[in-house]
Structures are given as structure tokens and as C-alpha cells.
Enzyme design. Structure first.
Site, mmCIF file in Angstrom:
data_model
loop_
_atom_site.group_PDB
_atom_site.id
_atom_site.type_symbol
_atom_site.label_atom_id
_atom_site.label_comp_id
_atom_site.label_asym_id
_atom_site.label_seq_id
_atom_site.Cartn_x
_atom_site.Cartn_y
_atom_site.Cartn_z
ATOM 1 N N CYS A 239 -4.634 49.925 13.971
ATOM 2 C CA CYS A 239 -4.016 49.976 12.647
ATOM 3 C C CYS A 239 -4.616 51.055 11.753
ATOM 4 O O CYS A 239 -4.350 51.084 10.548
ATOM 5 C CB CYS A 239 -4.131 48.618 11.962
ATOM 6 S SG CYS A 239 -3.262 47.299 12.813
ATOM 7 N N CYS B 31 -9.003 47.867 11.772
ATOM 8 C CA CYS B 31 -8.867 47.669 13.210
ATOM 9 C C CYS B 31 -8.375 48.972 13.865
ATOM 10 O O CYS B 31 -7.633 49.742 13.257
ATOM 11 C CB CYS B 31 -7.880 46.541 13.494
ATOM 12 S SG CYS B 31 -8.487 44.898 13.038
ATOM 13 N N CYS C 237 -4.388 43.419 3.550
ATOM 14 C CA CYS C 237 -4.358 42.532 4.707
ATOM 15 C C CYS C 237 -4.301 41.056 4.329
ATOM 16 O O CYS C 237 -4.125 40.208 5.193
ATOM 17 C CB CYS C 237 -5.585 42.772 5.594
ATOM 18 S SG CYS C 237 -7.139 42.512 4.738
ATOM 19 N N CYS D 230 -0.880 38.747 11.876
ATOM 20 C CA CYS D 230 -2.027 39.155 12.691
ATOM 21 C C CYS D 230 -3.284 39.232 11.829
ATOM 22 O O CYS D 230 -4.349 38.744 12.217
ATOM 23 C CB CYS D 230 -1.745 40.503 13.352
ATOM 24 S SG CYS D 230 -3.039 41.052 14.505
ATOM 25 N N CYS D 231 -3.164 39.824 10.639
ATOM 26 C CA CYS D 231 -4.300 39.902 9.716
ATOM 27 C C CYS D 231 -4.762 38.502 9.297
ATOM 28 O O CYS D 231 -5.957 38.262 9.147
ATOM 29 C CB CYS D 231 -3.932 40.712 8.478
ATOM 30 S SG CYS D 231 -3.777 42.489 8.744
#
Length: 248
Positions: free
Chosen positions: A207, A204, A232, A121-122
Site C-alpha cells: 500500500c 504496509c 486507515c 483490511c486496515c
């Protein structure tokens, strides 16, 4: 609890030296590494660098990664920078198709399921947009500090970023958290209001959480993971990044 602009006791006695060294580093970047850019997370450290760059009118571009999952307070900093400095921060966003594929295949919040899913996702939301932002640049600047976490303990002011084929600068590497807030207070620098709510490190929204008194400043980032995995991908490549001391 993280220090905020309301409380900055015990400012490092070396603050003036750190500030002078940081200013010189930024001037050297502007002289020797144009075009250079500053990757801002819009958090406290990055607002210090934003202030230093814009007050001195240095030719260092400023951009931020708009991941699509940021807090409203973080996005609000874009307007505050525009109002305070008359400067618009460039935004780099993830590719919509990549985000859609990830969500359809894994679910919107699959990053909670494993380190691998979180890093993917990162990669989509941060690493790939960063690569676009750094294209054709000679150097990039970050607000990282050595004291922030175990993963940054060996941070240097200047690093050889072999992955991007350029120099990477961390002008605040030697700064303490007290130094950061002392500068913000002394210069009326705008800052993210989440810092006053217990968020010393802001990423984010899903997170990031507020920390408890006595916790590490990055304890609220990916809090469900071990400290050793809490990066990340912006600052490591396959777990490795060659570090060199600043060239005098």
C-alpha cells in the site's frame, strides 16, 4: 522529493520553540496521564519521538503494529532501536483467524478493489490490534503532523479521543518536515532507509510507493485512492474525531 538526513535546508526558525514545547508535552503526559503509550510506525517522525522519550527515560511505553505486510526495512528498525537504546518495542499483531477469513473470502490483495475493502483490511491488521494496545491506558501518543496531508490539517497537540475514552497527543503537530530531519541529523537518530529511497510516509508494503518530486508527502500511501480517503481508521471514527486545543 522528500527531505532526508542528507539534506535539511531552511529549517524553521521556530524549531527550538517547537522542540521545547514537544519536550514539555511529553513530560506532562508522563506526569498526568500514566499509563500512556506511544504508537510508533517506525518512520521518521516516530523515531524523533522515540529518541525524545527514551533519552529522557520517560515512563511512556512504545509499541508498533506489526501488520504482517510491512517492509523488511521497517521491521529492521526494531533491531536498530534495540541496538541504539537498549529498548524493545512491543508488537501488536492482527488476529490470525480474522486475517485468514479476509484472505479466503476476498483474496490477499482485495484492498486494491475498493476503499471499503482497503479499510476492512486496515481494520483487521491495524485498528483492532491498536484497540488491544490501548486497553486500560489513559493516553496515547502519535507522530502525526498537521502538514502531512489534508486529512490532518486541523490536527491539535491534544485531542479528546472519545472512541477510546482517553486523551490523544500529537506532540509534533506543529513541526515541519525540515524540523523532523534537522532533529534526526543533529542527534544521530536511526531512521528507516526507505526514506532515502523516496518514501516520506511508510505503511504496509503493498500500500506504499515512493513519491515523485513535487508530490504531497503522503501521495505514496494508498496512491490509487482520492486524498480525502487516505486514512486507515487509526485516527478517525466513522469519519469523525472531536478535536480540542491543548490544555495549558
Amino acid at each position: 522529493m522528500s527531505l532526508t538526513a542528507a539534506s535539511t535546508p531552511g529549517v524553521d526558525s521556530h524549531f527550538d520553540a517547537n522542540l521545547a514545547a514537544t519536550k514539555e508535552t511529553l513530560r506532562r503526559i508522563a506526569r498526568e496521564f500514566t499509563p500512556a503509550v506511544f504508537a510508533s510506525s517506525l518512520a521518521a517522525e516516530d523515531m524523533v519521538l522515540t529518541d525524545l522519550i527514551l533519552r529522557s527515560k520517560l515512563p511512556i511505553g512504545i509499541f508498533s503494529l506489526e501488520t504482517g505486510r510491512l517492509h523488511a526495512e521497517t521491521l529492521g528498525m526494531l533491531d536498530r532501536i534495540q541496538e541504539t537504546y537498549g529498548t524493545e518495542v512491543a508488537l501488536f499483531k492482527p488476529e490470525p483467524a480474522a486475517v485468514e477469513e479476509y484472505v479466503q473470502k476476498n483474496g490477499l490483495n482485495a484492498f486494491y478493489d475498493s476503499v471499503e475493502m482497503r479499510k476492512e483490511c486496515c481494520r483487521i491488521r491495524k485498528v483492532e490490534p491498536l484497540n488491544r494496545a490501548l486497553k486500560d491506558k489513559k493516553a496515547w501518543v502519535t507522530g502525526q503532523r498537521r502538514a502531512q496531508s489534508a486529512t490532518r490539517a486541523e490536527l491539535h497537540v491534544q485531542e479528546d479521543d472519545a472512541a477510546h475514552g482517553m486523551q490523544k497527543f500529537n506532540p509534533l503537530a506543529d513541526w515541519s518536515e525540515e524540523d523532523v530531519w534537522h532533529y534526526i541529523r543533529s542527534n544521530n537518530v536511526p531512521y528507516n532507509p526507505l526514506h532515502d529511497k523516496g518514501y516520506p510516509s511508510i505503511g504496509c508494503e503493498p500500500c506504499t510507493r515512493a513519491i515523485q518530486p513535487g508530490e504531497d508527502v503522503r501521495a505514496g500511501r494508498w496512491w490509487w485512492e482520492n486524498p480525502e480517503s487516505k486514512e486507515c481508521g487509526l485516527h478517525v471514527v466513522d469519519g469523525k474525531l472531536i478535536r480540542i486545543k491543548q490544555v495549558s
